[in-house]
Design an enzyme around this catalytic site. Structure first.
Site, PDB file in Angstrom:
ATOM      1  N   ARG A   1      -8.712 -76.293  50.072  1.00  0.00           N
ATOM      2  CA  ARG A   1      -6.696 -75.655  49.863  1.00  0.00           C
ATOM      3  C   ARG A   1      -6.645 -75.472  51.273  1.00  0.00           C
ATOM      4  NH1 ARG A   1      -9.246 -76.069  45.935  1.00  0.00           N
ATOM      5  NH2 ARG A   1      -9.331 -74.908  43.958  1.00  0.00           N
TER       6      ARG A   1
ATOM      7  N   TYR B   1      -1.794 -70.740  33.078  1.00  0.00           N
ATOM      8  CA  TYR B   1      -1.127 -70.567  33.869  1.00  0.00           C
ATOM      9  C   TYR B   1       0.181 -71.778  34.198  1.00  0.00           C
ATOM     10  CZ  TYR B   1      -0.269 -69.200  38.995  1.00  0.00           C
ATOM     11  OH  TYR B   1       0.516 -69.522  40.098  1.00  0.00           O
TER      12      TYR B   1
ATOM     13  N   SER C   1      -9.258 -62.789  49.629  1.00  0.00           N
ATOM     14  CA  SER C   1      -9.297 -61.350  49.485  1.00  0.00           C
ATOM     15  C   SER C   1     -11.247 -61.583  49.490  1.00  0.00           C
ATOM     16  CB  SER C   1      -8.207 -60.777  48.341  1.00  0.00           C
ATOM     17  OG  SER C   1      -8.734 -61.766  47.896  1.00  0.00           O
TER      18      SER C   1
ATOM     19  N   ARG D   1      -6.785 -79.787  47.937  1.00  0.00           N
ATOM     20  CA  ARG D   1      -5.018 -79.527  47.832  1.00  0.00           C
ATOM     21  C   ARG D   1      -4.489 -79.203  49.108  1.00  0.00           C
ATOM     22  NH1 ARG D   1      -4.770 -74.873  44.402  1.00  0.00           N
ATOM     23  NH2 ARG D   1      -5.097 -75.058  42.879  1.00  0.00           N
TER      24      ARG D   1
HETATM   25  P1  NAD Z   1       0.576 -60.741  41.831  1.00  0.00           P
HETATM   26  O1  NAD Z   1      -0.130 -61.132  41.061  1.00  0.00           O
HETATM   27  O2  NAD Z   1       0.580 -59.690  43.274  1.00  0.00           O
HETATM   28  O3  NAD Z   1       2.391 -60.758  41.606  1.00  0.00           O
HETATM   29  C1  NAD Z   1       3.300 -61.161  40.374  1.00  0.00           C
HETATM   30  C2  NAD Z   1       3.553 -59.900  39.909  1.00  0.00           C
HETATM   31  O4  NAD Z   1       4.399 -59.732  38.630  1.00  0.00           O
HETATM   32  C3  NAD Z   1       2.746 -58.836  39.934  1.00  0.00           C
HETATM   33  O5  NAD Z   1       3.257 -57.485  40.438  1.00  0.00           O
HETATM   34  C4  NAD Z   1       2.683 -58.021  38.578  1.00  0.00           C
HETATM   35  O6  NAD Z   1       2.877 -56.931  37.697  1.00  0.00           O
HETATM   36  C5  NAD Z   1       4.397 -58.779  37.823  1.00  0.00           C
HETATM   37  N1  NAD Z   1       4.147 -59.214  36.322  1.00  0.00           N
HETATM   38  C6  NAD Z   1       3.425 -59.784  35.763  1.00  0.00           C
HETATM   39  N2  NAD Z   1       3.352 -60.638  34.546  1.00  0.00           N
HETATM   40  C7  NAD Z   1       4.592 -59.332  34.567  1.00  0.00           C
HETATM   41  C8  NAD Z   1       6.092 -60.319  32.961  1.00  0.00           C
HETATM   42  N3  NAD Z   1       5.503 -60.272  31.887  1.00  0.00           N
HETATM   43  N4  NAD Z   1       7.143 -59.113  33.569  1.00  0.00           N
HETATM   44  C9  NAD Z   1       6.949 -58.307  34.752  1.00  0.00           C
HETATM   45  N5  NAD Z   1       6.367 -58.374  35.593  1.00  0.00           N
HETATM   46  C10 NAD Z   1       5.187 -59.130  35.261  1.00  0.00           C
HETATM   47  O7  NAD Z   1       1.344 -62.678  42.473  1.00  0.00           O
HETATM   48  P2  NAD Z   1       2.029 -63.625  43.849  1.00  0.00           P
HETATM   49  O8  NAD Z   1       0.971 -63.617  44.639  1.00  0.00           O
HETATM   50  O9  NAD Z   1       2.871 -62.348  44.382  1.00  0.00           O
HETATM   51  O10 NAD Z   1       2.631 -64.104  42.969  1.00  0.00           O
HETATM   52  C11 NAD Z   1       3.792 -63.689  42.836  1.00  0.00           C
HETATM   53  C12 NAD Z   1       4.918 -65.545  41.717  1.00  0.00           C
HETATM   54  O11 NAD Z   1       4.158 -66.704  43.046  1.00  0.00           O
HETATM   55  C13 NAD Z   1       4.238 -66.023  40.569  1.00  0.00           C
HETATM   56  O12 NAD Z   1       4.652 -66.158  39.712  1.00  0.00           O
HETATM   57  C14 NAD Z   1       2.805 -67.460  40.980  1.00  0.00           C
HETATM   58  O13 NAD Z   1       2.707 -67.198  40.462  1.00  0.00           O
HETATM   59  C15 NAD Z   1       3.733 -67.838  42.227  1.00  0.00           C
HETATM   60  N6  NAD Z   1       2.568 -68.639  43.386  1.00  0.00           N
HETATM   61  C16 NAD Z   1       2.062 -67.556  44.518  1.00  0.00           C
HETATM   62  C17 NAD Z   1       0.991 -68.209  44.958  1.00  0.00           C
HETATM   63  C18 NAD Z   1      -0.544 -67.706  45.936  1.00  0.00           C
HETATM   64  O14 NAD Z   1      -0.844 -67.801  46.064  1.00  0.00           O
HETATM   65  N7  NAD Z   1       0.425 -66.533  45.736  1.00  0.00           N
HETATM   66  C19 NAD Z   1       0.588 -69.824  44.515  1.00  0.00           C
HETATM   67  C20 NAD Z   1       1.571 -70.153  43.373  1.00  0.00           C
HETATM   68  C21 NAD Z   1       2.403 -69.403  42.725  1.00  0.00           C
HETATM   69  N1  UDP Z   2     -13.470 -69.296  45.297  1.00  0.00           N
HETATM   70  C1  UDP Z   2     -14.872 -69.270  46.092  1.00  0.00           C
HETATM   71  N2  UDP Z   2     -15.076 -68.201  45.653  1.00  0.00           N
HETATM   72  C2  UDP Z   2     -14.279 -66.858  46.130  1.00  0.00           C
HETATM   73  C3  UDP Z   2     -13.192 -67.282  45.102  1.00  0.00           C
HETATM   74  C4  UDP Z   2     -12.314 -68.618  44.531  1.00  0.00           C
HETATM   75  O1  UDP Z   2     -15.602 -70.240  46.308  1.00  0.00           O
HETATM   76  O2  UDP Z   2     -15.428 -65.885  45.424  1.00  0.00           O
HETATM   77  C5  UDP Z   2     -13.033 -70.215  45.585  1.00  0.00           C
HETATM   78  C6  UDP Z   2     -12.329 -71.510  44.063  1.00  0.00           C
HETATM   79  O3  UDP Z   2     -13.279 -71.841  43.452  1.00  0.00           O
HETATM   80  C7  UDP Z   2     -11.400 -72.807  44.263  1.00  0.00           C
HETATM   81  C8  UDP Z   2     -10.887 -71.273  45.468  1.00  0.00           C
HETATM   82  O4  UDP Z   2     -11.959 -70.749  46.193  1.00  0.00           O
HETATM   83  O5  UDP Z   2     -12.026 -73.746  45.038  1.00  0.00           O
HETATM   84  C9  UDP Z   2      -9.606 -71.353  46.042  1.00  0.00           C
HETATM   85  O6  UDP Z   2      -9.704 -69.944  45.192  1.00  0.00           O
HETATM   86  P1  UDP Z   2      -8.444 -69.302  44.805  1.00  0.00           P
HETATM   87  O7  UDP Z   2      -8.961 -68.513  43.737  1.00  0.00           O
HETATM   88  O8  UDP Z   2      -7.922 -68.175  45.761  1.00  0.00           O
HETATM   89  O9  UDP Z   2      -6.994 -70.371  44.246  1.00  0.00           O
HETATM   90  P2  UDP Z   2      -7.350 -71.514  43.358  1.00  0.00           P
HETATM   91  O10 UDP Z   2      -8.885 -71.551  42.698  1.00  0.00           O
HETATM   92  O11 UDP Z   2      -5.959 -70.818  41.808  1.00  0.00           O
HETATM   93  O12 UDP Z   2      -6.576 -72.435  44.283  1.00  0.00           O
END
Ligand code: NAD
Ligand code: UDP
Length: 314
Positions: A214, A148, A192, A278
């Site tokens: 975070r 990722y 979640s 972060r």
């Molecule tokens: P999400 O998993 O809910 O949404 C991603 C969407 O992309 C889904 O609908 C999935 O089905 C689709 N998808 C995945 N692979 C695909 C492919 N190969 N072709 C077509 N569709 C595909 O995630 P999100 O939280 O909505 O994140 C959206 C974007 O924002 C992502 O690019 C993610 O990396 C970026 N992002 C999100 C967060 C966050 O905290 N939510 C943080 C940093 C970056």
């Molecule tokens: N985390 C946790 N319990 C959970 C899920 C996640 O303590 O049930 C922690 C995880 O180890 C990380 C932080 O919460 O330190 C954020 O995790 P998340 O997967 O939401 O996002 P990311 O690590 O990608 O920032």
């Protein structure tokens, strides 16, 4: 003369963030093509728009090229939760690299502007705190998060090379942890997980001792930032996140306060390469976009908890 509203392509539009963006653009009267392979997205998220004359839904995988006529590409397709992106790490890397390559190719062919949803994960386990855009990051290239983190880094590289080589119009948003309604209950992300556990009356699973931090941004704030960036004359990379930093234990406490303060916390092993801290520096977004988050964690949790209560029927 007929005034033309932008034709938008949103990849990953059926996902958590993407579906909120679909809502905003559709409510503004724009045309939207939502493209998704439904790996982590759901038709349910955008079902209210199916049948609307300005809305189209395409099942497609961004690792394959596609030809469409659009003005703006919001490139969000990529699983974002660690448990999802680690399910098939090679596919995750392909989605970031080939997916971004294909979308940049499309953008170049039709002269569209492309916004990449990059991530704070490009900073890895940061040695600089808080993180400004000028920080180059500290990513383990062969760890379990690399598919990722490195995927997004090469996606950013492709964007800037297309800009240098072909004059492509690109926008790169580095998104920090975002939460809100439409997260999946089994998504594995911390907000979640904690809310679903608390609603079920289960102990909240702290990975490690919960002292890692975070900074959580409410999804509506993020979408506003994405729209402002797309419309601005700045390529980025630009941080979008809420600078209010919390330990994971503090997050658990806030959720317990809102659902049931008596719930227990249980410690579980910290996953490999889990970043210790972060927090975004958002000066650039404030200066260039006039953007800053409006929703604090407590208020954002109220509506997120209400969403999960309804979804899970608690
Ligand atoms: P999400 O998993 O809910 O949404 C991603 C969407 O992309 C889904 O609908 C999935 O089905 C689709 N998808 C995945 N692979 C695909 C492919 N190969 N072709 C077509 N569709 C595909 O995630 P999100 O939280 O909505 O994140 C959206 C974007 O924002 C992502 O690019 C993610 O990396 C970026 N992002 C999100 C967060 C966050 O905290 N939510 C943080 C940093 C970056
Ligand atoms: N985390 C946790 N319990 C959970 C899920 C996640 O303590 O049930 C922690 C995880 O180890 C990380 C932080 O919460 O330190 C954020 O995790 P998340 O997967 O939401 O996002 P990311 O690590 O990608 O920032």
């Amino acid at each position: 003369m007929i005034a033309c509203l932008p034709r938008n392509l949103i990849t990953g539009g059926a996902g958590f963030v993407g579906s909120h963006l679909v809502d905003r653009l559709m409510e503004a009267g724009e045309e939207v093509i939502c493209l998704d392979n439904y790996f982590t997205g759901r038709k349910f998220n955008i079902s209210r728009w199916i049948g609307h004359p300005s809305f189209e839904l395409i099942r497609h995988d961004v690792t394959e090229p596609i030809k469409l006529e659009v003005d703006r590409i919001w490139h969000l397709a990529c699983p974002a939760s660690p448990i999802h992106y680690q399910t098939n790490p090679v596919k995750t890397a392909k989605t970031s690299f080939l997916g971004t390559y294909n979308m940049l190719g499309l953008a170049r062919r039709v002269g569209a502007r492309l916004l990449l949803a990059s991530t704070s994960e490009v900073y890895g386990d940061p040695k600089v705190h808080p993180q400004p855009e000028s920080y180059w990051g500290n990513v383990n290239t062969h760890g379990i998060r690399a598919c990722y983190d490195e995927g997004k880094r090469i996606a950013e590289t492709l964007c800037f090379d297309y800009q240098r080589m072909h004059g492509s119009e690109i926008r790169v948003a580095r998104i920090f942890n975002t939460y809100g309604p439409r997260m999946l209950p089994d998504d594995g992300r911390v907000v979640s997980n904690f809310i679903v556990q608390a609603l079920r009356g289960e102990a909240l699973t702290l990975y490690g001792d919960g002292s890692q931090t975070r900074s959580f941004c409410y999804v509506e704030d993020l979408v506003e930032g994405l729209i402002r960036l797309m419309n601005a004359e700045i390529s980025g990379p630009l941080n979008l996140g809420n600078p209010a930093e919390f330990t994971i234990r503090q997050l658990a406490d806030q959720i317990r306060q809102q659902i049931d303060p008596a719930l227990e916390l249980i410690e579980q092993p910290l996953p490999a390469d889990d970043p210790l801290q972060r927090q975004p520096v958002i000066d650039l977004a404030v200066q260039e976009l006039g953007w800053q988050p409006q929703v604090n964690l407590q208020d954002g949790l109220v509506s997120t908890i209400a969403y999960f209560r309804e979804l899970l029927d608690f």
